[in-house]
Design a protein around this motif. Structure first.
Motif, PDB file in Angstrom:
ATOM      1  N   GLN A  13       0.852  -1.186   0.000  1.00 42.31           N
ATOM      2  CA  GLN A  13       0.000   0.000   0.000  1.00 42.31           C
ATOM      3  C   GLN A  13       0.888   1.235   0.000  1.00 42.31           C
ATOM      4  O   GLN A  13       1.899   1.285   0.705  1.00 42.31           O
ATOM      5  CB  GLN A  13      -0.889  -0.021   1.242  1.00 42.31           C
ATOM      6  N   TRP A  36       0.480   5.640   0.060  1.00 40.01           N
ATOM      7  CA  TRP A  36      -0.364   6.828   0.122  1.00 40.01           C
ATOM      8  C   TRP A  36       0.534   8.055   0.084  1.00 40.01           C
ATOM      9  O   TRP A  36       1.572   8.098   0.744  1.00 40.01           O
ATOM     10  CB  TRP A  36      -1.188   6.841   1.408  1.00 40.01           C
ATOM     11  N   LYS A  37       0.141   9.055  -0.714  1.00 41.24           N
ATOM     12  CA  LYS A  37       0.860  10.329  -0.782  1.00 41.24           C
ATOM     13  C   LYS A  37      -0.140  11.454  -0.600  1.00 41.24           C
ATOM     14  O   LYS A  37      -1.260  11.396  -1.117  1.00 41.24           O
ATOM     15  CB  LYS A  37       1.540  10.485  -2.144  1.00 41.24           C
ATOM     16  N   ASP A  38       0.271  12.482   0.110  1.00 39.97           N
ATOM     17  CA  ASP A  38      -0.555  13.671   0.258  1.00 39.97           C
ATOM     18  C   ASP A  38      -0.508  14.430  -1.066  1.00 39.97           C
ATOM     19  O   ASP A  38       0.523  15.011  -1.422  1.00 39.97           O
ATOM     20  CB  ASP A  38      -0.031  14.539   1.405  1.00 39.97           C
TER      21      ASP A  38
END
Length: 168
Positions: free
Chosen positions: A8, A10-12
């Motif tokens: 997994q 996730w990046k802002d």
């Protein structure tokens, strides 16, 4: 050897900019593993044009959980972000390879009738087994100024050799 897969990421999406100086924290109960994690991340960051700072040189293990102590230790160093890696799951498994049946020619030395009648004989194939550790790591990057998570990844690594040789 080892195989690592990203499970997994996730990046802002709102984060803009390129980090130049990052404090690297490897969370481990084993000081040697902490050092391996931190050193490898620092090397990887350097290859990508960023400066990584090894936390084990400036933050003692007993102060790692204290956010204010960490911020105090790095104050004035120009660090923009903190990268934290930790083990979130560890399993042990046996893996099996091979097995099944192979068809091999039989009866070549006895003439056509025997070859046609027997055609191919079934031969069992050996089964091989080896053990692996399966480790899941979480890596988070926090922007210090905004006190905000900007990146998070979870990876799964199958370890078939010494753990120290797998960190890379």
């Amino acid at each position: 050897c080892a195989t690592t897969k990203q499970v997994q990421v996730w990046k802002d999406a709102s984060y803009e900019g390129k980090l130049k100086k990052i404090l690297v924290i490897g969370v481990s109960q084993l000081p040697l593993m902490r050092n391996f994690f931190e050193s490898e991340f620092v090397d990887q960051l350097k290859m990508r044009g960023a400066e990584g700072i090894i936390s084990n040189k400036i933050i003692p293990p007993e102060k790692m959980r204290d956010k204010e102590a960490v911020l105090s230790a790095i104050k004035g160093m120009g660090i923009e972000a903190v990268l934290v890696t930790r083990v979130v799951d560890k399993k042990y498994a046996d893996q099996f390879y091979g097995g099944g049946v192979a068809l091999v020619p039989a009866g070549y030395d006895v003439g056509w009738d025997s070859i046609y009648a027997q055609s191919f004989a079934a031969t069992p194939l050996p089964v091989y087994q080896h053990s692996v550790d399966i480790v899941m790591l979480q890596t988070n990057v926090y922007d210090i100024q905004k006190e905000k998570l900007i990146f998070s990844a979870i990876s799964k690594t199958y370890i078939e050799s010494a753990k120290e040789s797998v960190v890379k």
